[in-house]
Design a protein around this motif. Structure first.
Motif, PDB file in Angstrom:
ATOM      1  N   GLY A   1       0.816  -1.212   0.000  1.00 55.24           N
ATOM      2  CA  GLY A   1       0.000   0.000   0.000  1.00 55.24           C
ATOM      3  C   GLY A   1       0.846   1.256   0.000  1.00 55.24           C
ATOM      4  O   GLY A   1       0.571   2.212  -0.735  1.00 55.24           O
ATOM      5  N   ILE A   2       1.917   1.273   0.805  1.00 56.68           N
ATOM      6  CA  ILE A   2       2.750   2.472   0.895  1.00 56.68           C
ATOM      7  C   ILE A   2       3.494   2.693  -0.434  1.00 56.68           C
ATOM      8  O   ILE A   2       3.562   3.816  -0.940  1.00 56.68           O
ATOM      9  CB  ILE A   2       3.723   2.368   2.089  1.00 56.68           C
ATOM     10  N   LEU A   3       4.005   1.594  -1.037  1.00 57.91           N
ATOM     11  CA  LEU A   3       4.681   1.734  -2.336  1.00 57.91           C
ATOM     12  C   LEU A   3       3.712   2.233  -3.406  1.00 57.91           C
ATOM     13  O   LEU A   3       4.057   3.078  -4.230  1.00 57.91           O
ATOM     14  CB  LEU A   3       5.292   0.395  -2.760  1.00 57.91           C
ATOM     15  N   THR A   4       2.476   1.691  -3.378  1.00 58.44           N
ATOM     16  CA  THR A   4       1.485   2.158  -4.354  1.00 58.44           C
ATOM     17  C   THR A   4       1.230   3.652  -4.181  1.00 58.44           C
ATOM     18  O   THR A   4       1.192   4.408  -5.159  1.00 58.44           O
ATOM     19  CB  THR A   4       0.165   1.379  -4.188  1.00 58.44           C
ATOM     20  N   ALA A   5       1.092   4.073  -2.922  1.00 57.67           N
ATOM     21  CA  ALA A   5       0.848   5.493  -2.656  1.00 57.67           C
ATOM     22  C   ALA A   5       2.033   6.329  -3.127  1.00 57.67           C
ATOM     23  O   ALA A   5       1.858   7.422  -3.687  1.00 57.67           O
ATOM     24  CB  ALA A   5       0.594   5.711  -1.167  1.00 57.67           C
ATOM     25  N   ILE A   6       3.260   5.821  -2.925  1.00 63.53           N
ATOM     26  CA  ILE A   6       4.448   6.550  -3.390  1.00 63.53           C
ATOM     27  C   ILE A   6       4.395   6.698  -4.903  1.00 63.53           C
ATOM     28  O   ILE A   6       4.639   7.776  -5.445  1.00 63.53           O
ATOM     29  CB  ILE A   6       5.739   5.808  -2.970  1.00 63.53           C
ATOM     30  N   TYR A   7       4.020   5.593  -5.582  1.00 61.48           N
ATOM     31  CA  TYR A   7       3.934   5.702  -7.042  1.00 61.48           C
ATOM     32  C   TYR A   7       2.929   6.788  -7.430  1.00 61.48           C
ATOM     33  O   TYR A   7       3.192   7.620  -8.285  1.00 61.48           O
ATOM     34  CB  TYR A   7       3.533   4.365  -7.685  1.00 61.48           C
ATOM     35  N   LEU A   8       1.774   6.792  -6.750  1.00 61.44           N
ATOM     36  CA  LEU A   8       0.716   7.729  -7.130  1.00 61.44           C
ATOM     37  C   LEU A   8       1.139   9.180  -6.911  1.00 61.44           C
ATOM     38  O   LEU A   8       0.904  10.037  -7.749  1.00 61.44           O
ATOM     39  CB  LEU A   8      -0.563   7.434  -6.334  1.00 61.44           C
ATOM     40  N   THR A   9       1.789   9.483  -5.759  1.00 64.88           N
ATOM     41  CA  THR A   9       2.116  10.900  -5.508  1.00 64.88           C
ATOM     42  C   THR A   9       3.429  11.320  -6.152  1.00 64.88           C
ATOM     43  O   THR A   9       3.562  12.458  -6.582  1.00 64.88           O
ATOM     44  CB  THR A   9       2.233  11.203  -4.005  1.00 64.88           C
ATOM     45  N   GLU A  10       4.432  10.432  -6.192  1.00 65.44           N
ATOM     46  CA  GLU A  10       5.754  10.873  -6.624  1.00 65.44           C
ATOM     47  C   GLU A  10       5.980  10.672  -8.119  1.00 65.44           C
ATOM     48  O   GLU A  10       6.743  11.402  -8.731  1.00 65.44           O
ATOM     49  CB  GLU A  10       6.844  10.138  -5.839  1.00 65.44           C
ATOM     50  N   PHE A  11       5.352   9.646  -8.707  1.00 66.14           N
ATOM     51  CA  PHE A  11       5.625   9.354 -10.119  1.00 66.14           C
ATOM     52  C   PHE A  11       4.391   9.519 -11.002  1.00 66.14           C
ATOM     53  O   PHE A  11       4.427  10.209 -11.997  1.00 66.14           O
ATOM     54  CB  PHE A  11       6.186   7.938 -10.275  1.00 66.14           C
ATOM     55  N   GLY A  12       3.294   8.831 -10.607  1.00 64.61           N
ATOM     56  CA  GLY A  12       2.131   8.789 -11.478  1.00 64.61           C
ATOM     57  C   GLY A  12       1.387  10.116 -11.534  1.00 64.61           C
ATOM     58  O   GLY A  12       0.980  10.563 -12.593  1.00 64.61           O
ATOM     59  N   LYS A  13       1.230  10.748 -10.363  1.00 69.99           N
ATOM     60  CA  LYS A  13       0.502  12.024 -10.249  1.00 69.99           C
ATOM     61  C   LYS A  13      -0.835  11.992 -10.974  1.00 69.99           C
ATOM     62  O   LYS A  13      -1.683  11.198 -10.641  1.00 69.99           O
ATOM     63  CB  LYS A  13       1.383  13.156 -10.746  1.00 69.99           C
ATOM     64  N   ASN A  14      -1.018  12.821 -11.985  1.00 71.64           N
ATOM     65  CA  ASN A  14      -2.328  12.886 -12.626  1.00 71.64           C
ATOM     66  C   ASN A  14      -2.388  12.156 -13.952  1.00 71.64           C
ATOM     67  O   ASN A  14      -3.263  12.415 -14.771  1.00 71.64           O
ATOM     68  CB  ASN A  14      -2.731  14.357 -12.827  1.00 71.64           C
ATOM     69  N   SER A  15      -1.449  11.233 -14.179  1.00 74.48           N
ATOM     70  CA  SER A  15      -1.483  10.486 -15.431  1.00 74.48           C
ATOM     71  C   SER A  15      -2.722   9.593 -15.461  1.00 74.48           C
ATOM     72  O   SER A  15      -3.333   9.317 -14.431  1.00 74.48           O
ATOM     73  CB  SER A  15      -0.231   9.625 -15.557  1.00 74.48           C
ATOM     74  N   THR A  16      -3.088   9.161 -16.659  1.00 77.04           N
ATOM     75  CA  THR A  16      -4.262   8.296 -16.814  1.00 77.04           C
ATOM     76  C   THR A  16      -4.084   7.020 -15.991  1.00 77.04           C
ATOM     77  O   THR A  16      -5.009   6.564 -15.327  1.00 77.04           O
ATOM     78  CB  THR A  16      -4.449   7.919 -18.294  1.00 77.04           C
ATOM     79  N   PHE A  17      -2.863   6.462 -16.049  1.00 79.59           N
ATOM     80  CA  PHE A  17      -2.622   5.226 -15.323  1.00 79.59           C
ATOM     81  C   PHE A  17      -2.848   5.430 -13.822  1.00 79.59           C
ATOM     82  O   PHE A  17      -3.543   4.643 -13.169  1.00 79.59           O
ATOM     83  CB  PHE A  17      -1.192   4.729 -15.591  1.00 79.59           C
ATOM     84  N   ALA A  18      -2.288   6.522 -13.280  1.00 79.94           N
ATOM     85  CA  ALA A  18      -2.432   6.771 -11.844  1.00 79.94           C
ATOM     86  C   ALA A  18      -3.902   6.970 -11.474  1.00 79.94           C
ATOM     87  O   ALA A  18      -4.366   6.458 -10.448  1.00 79.94           O
ATOM     88  CB  ALA A  18      -1.607   7.979 -11.435  1.00 79.94           C
ATOM     89  N   SER A  19      -4.649   7.697 -12.321  1.00 74.92           N
ATOM     90  CA  SER A  19      -6.077   7.887 -12.011  1.00 74.92           C
ATOM     91  C   SER A  19      -6.803   6.559 -12.033  1.00 74.92           C
ATOM     92  O   SER A  19      -7.681   6.312 -11.198  1.00 74.92           O
ATOM     93  CB  SER A  19      -6.719   8.844 -13.012  1.00 74.92           C
ATOM     94  N   GLY A  20      -6.408   5.705 -12.994  1.00 71.46           N
ATOM     95  CA  GLY A  20      -7.015   4.377 -13.057  1.00 71.46           C
ATOM     96  C   GLY A  20      -6.730   3.582 -11.800  1.00 71.46           C
ATOM     97  O   GLY A  20      -7.626   2.940 -11.238  1.00 71.46           O
ATOM     98  N   VAL A  21      -5.463   3.626 -11.341  1.00 72.75           N
ATOM     99  CA  VAL A  21      -5.101   2.903 -10.123  1.00 72.75           C
ATOM    100  C   VAL A  21      -5.929   3.419  -8.952  1.00 72.75           C
ATOM    101  O   VAL A  21      -6.497   2.645  -8.178  1.00 72.75           O
ATOM    102  CB  VAL A  21      -3.592   3.066  -9.822  1.00 72.75           C
ATOM    103  N   ARG A  22      -6.025   4.754  -8.850  1.00 71.76           N
ATOM    104  CA  ARG A  22      -6.797   5.355  -7.764  1.00 71.76           C
ATOM    105  C   ARG A  22      -8.237   4.856  -7.789  1.00 71.76           C
ATOM    106  O   ARG A  22      -8.807   4.499  -6.751  1.00 71.76           O
ATOM    107  CB  ARG A  22      -6.770   6.874  -7.928  1.00 71.76           C
ATOM    108  N   MET A  23      -8.826   4.811  -8.993  1.00 75.21           N
ATOM    109  CA  MET A  23     -10.216   4.370  -9.103  1.00 75.21           C
ATOM    110  C   MET A  23     -10.353   2.909  -8.662  1.00 75.21           C
ATOM    111  O   MET A  23     -11.265   2.563  -7.919  1.00 75.21           O
ATOM    112  CB  MET A  23     -10.684   4.543 -10.540  1.00 75.21           C
ATOM    113  N   LEU A  24      -9.408   2.070  -9.096  1.00 73.73           N
ATOM    114  CA  LEU A  24      -9.495   0.652  -8.751  1.00 73.73           C
ATOM    115  C   LEU A  24      -9.303   0.435  -7.249  1.00 73.73           C
ATOM    116  O   LEU A  24      -9.939  -0.437  -6.652  1.00 73.73           O
ATOM    117  CB  LEU A  24      -8.465  -0.140  -9.554  1.00 73.73           C
ATOM    118  N   VAL A  25      -8.425   1.234  -6.633  1.00 72.75           N
ATOM    119  CA  VAL A  25      -8.240   1.112  -5.185  1.00 72.75           C
ATOM    120  C   VAL A  25      -9.528   1.520  -4.465  1.00 72.75           C
ATOM    121  O   VAL A  25      -9.944   0.894  -3.489  1.00 72.75           O
ATOM    122  CB  VAL A  25      -7.043   1.964  -4.713  1.00 72.75           C
TER     123      VAL A  25
END
Lengths: 288, 321
Positions: A92-116
């Motif tokens: 969970g912490i690594l996923t969150a790191i990906y979302l805030t530090e790398f993915g940000k507002n990319s389509t992939f990151a938004s998709g991950v956020r939605m699935l979570v």
């Protein structure tokens, strides 16, 4: 002065009065169950909290004058929550790191956020069914491992979403300052961002642990229940929550009483962890 | 200015003096966290696929008729889901009906200026505390305290309103109504917390405008705040509905677990999660497991749909405000 003052017409007064009364009595109705529940748990549970309860195995149904307790269920709950934390916190912490530090507002990151978010909305019984399909059926047996896995799926979205929130609170200037001093992504994230967000991450982890400790539905047909001590991670395991469920449905008063004692214990764990979680972040707010 | 400081790949990349190890560390770190995100995101798919796979024997045998068949016979391998679907929907509907006014009332007194702020936060905290109590303990309380306490109430409904089809059977404790009441208690915190957030997101200007025109506090709440918040309240209600549909332990312990469809709410019933909790542990026949998996899949998809609706309703409102 009195010329400027016009009393409310009676119809308005009545309207205000009626709404006040309705709203306040409905709100009181919301608080009654909580107070009744806490009172019942304490008054029915505490008298049965003896030393035996923490050290003995449950007595066979209907047997009198035998020491009876739920030490195996305490161990089971601790072990399964530990498995769940071991799986879900790093992921969970690594996923969150990906979302805030790398993915940000990319389509992939938004998709991950939605699935979570979808995962966080899945009924806990469905999570149990998932663990049953993925571990119990292939291994042909109920196990503490399956229970721990199910709890980790419950914890994962809580940890991920809450950790992302605390990482987002870290000021961007600190990341830039770290980069300016020559640190790369890995060092900036691990040494600066995580250090700064640590209390928030700890709080969300504790809240997720409290949630997992109280869950019953994901355990009921994954870890099942056991009258005996835990025999390895691949054997069935008792847990406080399933013990409460089984013994509440029992026709034997002794077992009902044990369920109430376990309820005190479980509520105690959940409330303690919740307070600890709040205390961790409160401490942080006062130091800044 | 802040726009320009937004870290991008280029302005955060290591300065050239750093060793290749650190460069590898960066891309490795990025890769690991990417894999973690991928794994986390794959779980819902994984869940659907696996549950669907194990449900296939039942889907192949019963098809959609599963949804309106009433019989559930393990010995003859005949499975129909209607009583459980009915029980799930009815108990959740009762819960929503009871919890909605209570939750909105709590949201009003904890967000509008009808109480001093020093009282609002503790009340909101206490109401949200209910959500922290494990559902099996709510069930324990429901079974041993609430049902006996509401026994006279159920008797009263039966003896005075038995001409109504919903109260026309003799109550004996566990019932659909009790399941609804227990569920209502459990979803009030959800409705209260989300509605409170929505009320707080509504612009103060709207209320000030109403006051300037001579509205009283309550008039501004009823005619200004509530209409402005209505889609958010619907969102809170659907989120709460999602919780109610999937709630297992507390319902199992008070609904009576009887596989019958009855118009009377004083009769015991059953629900999808309750059935799963009671039968999965003993199911061994692939068709029986399949039928249970089929139900789990249905439950998952319905909760998903309800939650998606909730998300859209709440998001549009908080964004506009």
């Amino acid at each position: 002065m009195s010329d400027l003052y016009a009393p409310l017409p009676p119809s308005k007064k009545l309207f205000n009065f009626a709404l006040s009364v309705t709203t306040f009595s409905l709100s009181a109705l919301a608080l009654i169950p909580l107070l009744a529940m806490l009172w019942a748990i304490l008054s029915k549970g505490i008298p049965h909290l003896t030393w035996d309860v923490f050290t003995q195995l449950p007595a066979p149904a209907g047997m009198k004058d035998v020491p009876s307790g739920f030490a195996n269920a305490i161990i089971g709950t601790v072990v399964m929550v530990a498995i769940a934390a071991g799986l879900s916190l790093p992921l969970g912490i690594l996923t969150a790191i990906y979302l805030t530090e790398f993915g940000k507002n990319s389509t992939f990151a938004s998709g991950v956020r939605m699935l979570v978010t979808i995962l966080s909305a899945a009924p806990s019984i469905v999570v149990g069914v998932f663990a049953y399909a993925i571990i119990v059926l292939p291994l042909k047996g109920f196990s503490a491992l399956a229970g721990g896995f199910a709890l980790s799926v419950i914890m994962l979205p809580i940890v991920t979403l809450a950790t992302e929130e605390s990482l987002k609170l870290v000021p961007n200037a600190q990341r830039l300052a770290s980069a300016a001093l020559g640190a790369g992504y890995a060092r900036t994230t691990l040494r600066i961002v995580l250090a700064r967000a640590f209390p928030g991450i700890l709080t969300s982890s504790l809240l997720a642990i409290a949630r997992a400790a109280g869950e019953t539905a994901p355990l009921i047909f994954t870890a099942l229940f056991s009258q005996n001590w835990l025999e390895g991670l691949l054997g069935p395991s008792a847990s406080l929550s399933v013990l409460i469920f089984n013994y509440a449905n029992s026709p034997f008063v002794d077992q009902n009483n044990l369920a109430w004692a376990a309820a005190v214990m479980l509520v105690g764990i959940v409330v303690f962890t919740n307070l600890l979680a709040r205390w961790v972040t409160r401490n942080r707010r006062t130091t800044h | 200015m802040t726009e320009a400081l937004e870290p991008t790949q280029s302005n955060l990349s290591p300065v050239p003096t750093e060793s290749w190890i650190s460069q590898f560390g960066d891309s490795g770190f990025r890769g690991i966290s990417f894999l973690a995100a991928l794994l986390t995101a794959s779980i819902p798919f994984w869940m659907c696929v696996l549950i669907f796979k194990d449900a296939r024997p039942a889907i192949a045998k019963f098809g959609l008729a599963f949804l309106w068949t009433q019989e559930w016979n393990i010995d003859q391998n005949l499975f129909g889901a209607l009583p459980y679907i009915y029980g799930t929907l009815v108990s959740s509907a009762i819960a929503l009906l009871l919890a909605l006014p209570i939750g909105v009332a709590v949201a009003i007194i904890t967000s509008e200026k009808v109480l001093p702020e020093g009282l609002q936060t503790p009340i909101a905290f206490l109401v949200e505390l209910i959500a922290a109590i494990p559902s099996v303990i709510v069930g324990l309380w429901g079974r041993f305290i609430l049902i006996p306490a509401l026994e006279p109430f159920q008797q009263f409904l039966y003896s005075h309103f038995k001409w109504l089809p919903i109260f026309n059977t003799q109550p004996f404790g566990p019932s659909m109504l009790m399941a609804g009441v227990v569920l209502a208690i459990m979803i009030v915190p959800t409705i209260a917390a989300i509605s409170r957030e929505v009320f707080m997101a509504i612009s103060q200007d709207l209320r000030n405008g109403a006051f300037a025109l001579g509205a009283t506090q309550w008039e501004s709440i009823v005619f200004i705040t509530l209409p402005a918040a209505i889609s958010g309240i619907f969102g809170a209600a659907s989120l709460a509905l999602g919780r109610a549909l999937g709630e297992t332990m507390a319902v199992t312990m008070v609904i009576g677990n009887v596989n019958e469809i009855s118009t009377s709410l004083l009769n015991p019933g059953n629900s999808i999660p309750a059935l799963l909790a009671n039968q999965f542990g003993e199911a061994s026949d692939p068709l029986h497991v399949g039928a249970l998996m089929y139900l789990a899949l249905l439950l998952f998809l319905v909760t998903l749909a309800v939650n998606a609706i909730a998300a859209v309703l709440v998001r549009t409102l908080t964004r506009n405000a």
